[in-house]
Design a protein around this motif. Structure first.
Motif, PDB file in Angstrom:
ATOM      1  N   UNK A  23      -5.668   1.820  -6.529  1.00 54.31           N
ATOM      2  CA  UNK A  23      -4.346   1.807  -5.891  1.00 54.31           C
ATOM      3  C   UNK A  23      -4.079   3.105  -5.134  1.00 54.31           C
ATOM      4  N   UNK A  24      -3.174   3.013  -4.168  1.00 53.56           N
ATOM      5  CA  UNK A  24      -2.791   4.155  -3.340  1.00 53.56           C
ATOM      6  C   UNK A  24      -1.783   5.032  -4.088  1.00 53.56           C
ATOM      7  N   UNK A  25      -2.035   6.327  -4.143  1.00 54.48           N
ATOM      8  CA  UNK A  25      -1.171   7.246  -4.889  1.00 54.48           C
ATOM      9  C   UNK A  25       0.261   7.241  -4.353  1.00 54.48           C
ATOM     10  N   UNK A  26       0.410   7.283  -3.022  1.00 52.52           N
ATOM     11  CA  UNK A  26       1.757   7.299  -2.440  1.00 52.52           C
ATOM     12  C   UNK A  26       2.545   6.051  -2.843  1.00 52.52           C
ATOM     13  N   UNK A  27       1.876   4.910  -2.818  1.00 50.43           N
ATOM     14  CA  UNK A  27       2.561   3.662  -3.152  1.00 50.43           C
ATOM     15  C   UNK A  27       2.973   3.642  -4.631  1.00 50.43           C
ATOM     16  N   UNK A  28       2.106   4.141  -5.480  1.00 54.26           N
ATOM     17  CA  UNK A  28       2.392   4.207  -6.919  1.00 54.26           C
ATOM     18  C   UNK A  28       3.597   5.119  -7.173  1.00 54.26           C
ATOM     19  N   UNK A  51       1.882   2.707   7.070  1.00 56.25           N
ATOM     20  CA  UNK A  51       1.493   3.918   6.338  1.00 56.25           C
ATOM     21  C   UNK A  51       2.693   4.754   5.885  1.00 56.25           C
ATOM     22  N   UNK A  52       2.481   5.509   4.829  1.00 55.12           N
ATOM     23  CA  UNK A  52       3.490   6.468   4.379  1.00 55.12           C
ATOM     24  C   UNK A  52       3.440   7.681   5.298  1.00 55.12           C
ATOM     25  N   UNK A  53       4.585   8.322   5.549  1.00 53.07           N
ATOM     26  CA  UNK A  53       4.577   9.487   6.438  1.00 53.07           C
ATOM     27  C   UNK A  53       3.884  10.686   5.787  1.00 53.07           C
ATOM     28  N   UNK A  54       3.510  11.649   6.607  1.00 53.32           N
ATOM     29  CA  UNK A  54       2.807  12.841   6.100  1.00 53.32           C
ATOM     30  C   UNK A  54       3.659  13.640   5.110  1.00 53.32           C
ATOM     31  N   UNK A  55       4.990  13.585   5.293  1.00 54.59           N
ATOM     32  CA  UNK A  55       5.869  14.370   4.414  1.00 54.59           C
ATOM     33  C   UNK A  55       6.336  13.570   3.197  1.00 54.59           C
ATOM     34  N   UNK A  56       5.711  12.402   2.936  1.00 55.67           N
ATOM     35  CA  UNK A  56       6.193  11.545   1.842  1.00 55.67           C
ATOM     36  C   UNK A  56       6.200  12.266   0.496  1.00 55.67           C
ATOM     37  N   UNK A  57       5.104  12.948   0.169  1.00 59.89           N
ATOM     38  CA  UNK A  57       5.001  13.581  -1.145  1.00 59.89           C
ATOM     39  C   UNK A  57       6.081  14.648  -1.321  1.00 59.89           C
ATOM     40  N   UNK A  99       4.190  -6.254  -7.204  1.00 53.48           N
ATOM     41  CA  UNK A  99       3.079  -6.461  -8.153  1.00 53.48           C
ATOM     42  C   UNK A  99       2.782  -5.171  -8.932  1.00 53.48           C
ATOM     43  N   UNK A 100       2.851  -4.041  -8.220  1.00 54.15           N
ATOM     44  CA  UNK A 100       2.632  -2.743  -8.877  1.00 54.15           C
ATOM     45  C   UNK A 100       3.711  -2.483  -9.928  1.00 54.15           C
ATOM     46  N   UNK A 125       8.052   2.804   3.228  1.00 57.06           N
ATOM     47  CA  UNK A 125       7.752   1.509   3.856  1.00 57.06           C
ATOM     48  C   UNK A 125       7.505   0.424   2.810  1.00 57.06           C
ATOM     49  N   UNK A 126       8.134  -0.728   2.996  1.00 52.62           N
ATOM     50  CA  UNK A 126       7.955  -1.829   2.037  1.00 52.62           C
ATOM     51  C   UNK A 126       6.962  -2.867   2.558  1.00 52.62           C
TER      52      UNK A 126
END
Length: 221
Positions: A56-61, A144-150, A32-33, A138-139
Motif C-alpha cells: 500500500x501507498x504510505x500517503x494513502x494510509x 497523486x498526493x501533492x508534494x507537501x502532503x506529509x 477498503x483501506x 485526493x479521493x
C-alpha cells in the motif's frame, strides 16, 4: 470490531458530533483501506494494526487514518462540549504548563489567545477544510498526493493531539462521569501508536501527555 463499537457508543451518547463527520466514499480504495484498518484493530494488537499494509501507498494510509482520527476526536469532543465553555476554559490549555494560541497562516496569521471551545472550533474547521480539499486529500483513484502532503498531515495530527491533551487535562472527570474513559484511552492509544510508527509528531509536542504515552506504551511491550 472494536473501532465500530467505539463509533456507535460515542455517537449515541451525543446527539451530534462537534463537526459533521467526514465520510470516505464507499467502494473507493481508501474505503477498503479503512475496512482493513478496522479489521486489524479488532485483533487487539494496536502496534500491528497501525503498520503500513503490504503493497500500500504510505500517503494513502496516512490520509485514511487522519480522516479516521478526525472523526474519532470529533465524536469524543462532542460528548463533552457542554463542559468545555468560555467560562470553564477561558484559554486553550493542557494543564498549567501548556497553553495554545491559534493561527492558521491564512485567515489568522498572528497567533491569538482564545478560549478552548473557540480554539477547538477554529482547529476542527481548519482540519475539515484540509480534508475536503481534493488537491491535498485526493479521493479519486490515480490522482497523486501533492508534494507537501506529509507536511500538511503532520500539522493536522499535531493539532488534533492538542484536543486529546485538553480533554485529558481539563475534562477527564467529565469523561469518567460519562463512562467514556475506555473509548478515549483506546482512541488515544491508537492515535499515539500511529504517529509513533511513522514519526509524525515531534516528541516535544507530545510533552503534555508524556507520562500517559509512556504508560500506554509499557502496557503493550
Amino acid at each position: 470490531m472494536e473501532l465500530i463499537h467505539v463509533y456507535h457508543k460515542v455517537s449515541h451518547r451525543s446527539s451530534k458530533t462537534f463537526k459533521p463527520k467526514k465520510n470516505i466514499p464507499e467502494g473507493s480504495h481508501q474505503y477498503e483501506l479503512l475496512k482493513h484498518a478496522e479489521a486489524t484493530l479488532g485483533s487487539g494488537n494496536l502496534r500491528q494494526a497501525v503498520q503500513l499494509p503490504e503493497g500500500e501507498d504510505l500517503n494513502e494510509w496516512i490520509a485514511v487514518n487522519t480522516v479516521d482520527f478526525f472523526n474519532q476526536i470529533n465524536m469524543l469532543y462532542g460528548t463533552i462540549t457542554e463542559f468545555c465553555t468560555e467560562t470553564s476554559c477561558s484559554v486553550m490549555s493542557a494543564g498549567p504548563r501548556y497553553e495554545y494560541h491559534w493561527a492558521d497562516g491564512t485567515n489568522i496569521k498572528k497567533p491569538i489567545k482564545c478560549s478552548a471551545p473557540k480554539y477547538i472550533d477554529y482547529l476542527m474547521t481548519w482540519v475539515q477544510d484540509q480534508l475536503d480539499d481534493e488537491t491535498l486529500f485526493p479521493s479519486k483513484i490515480g490522482v497523486p498526493f501533492p508534494k507537501n502532503f506529509m507536511s500538511v498531515a503532520k500539522t493536522i495530527l499535531k493539532r488534533l493531539f492538542r484536543v486529546y491533551a485538553h480533554i485529558y487535562h481539563q475534562h477527564f472527570d467529565s469523561v469518567m462521569q460519562l463512562q467514556e474513559e475506555a473509548h478515549l484511552n483506546t482512541s488515544f492509544k491508537h492515535f499515539i501508536f500511529f504517529v509513533q510508527e511513522f514519526n509524525l509528531i515531534d516528541r516535544r509536542e507530545l510533552a503534555p501527555l508524556q507520562d500517559l504515552i509512556e504508560k500506554l506504551g509499557s502496557k503493550d511491550r
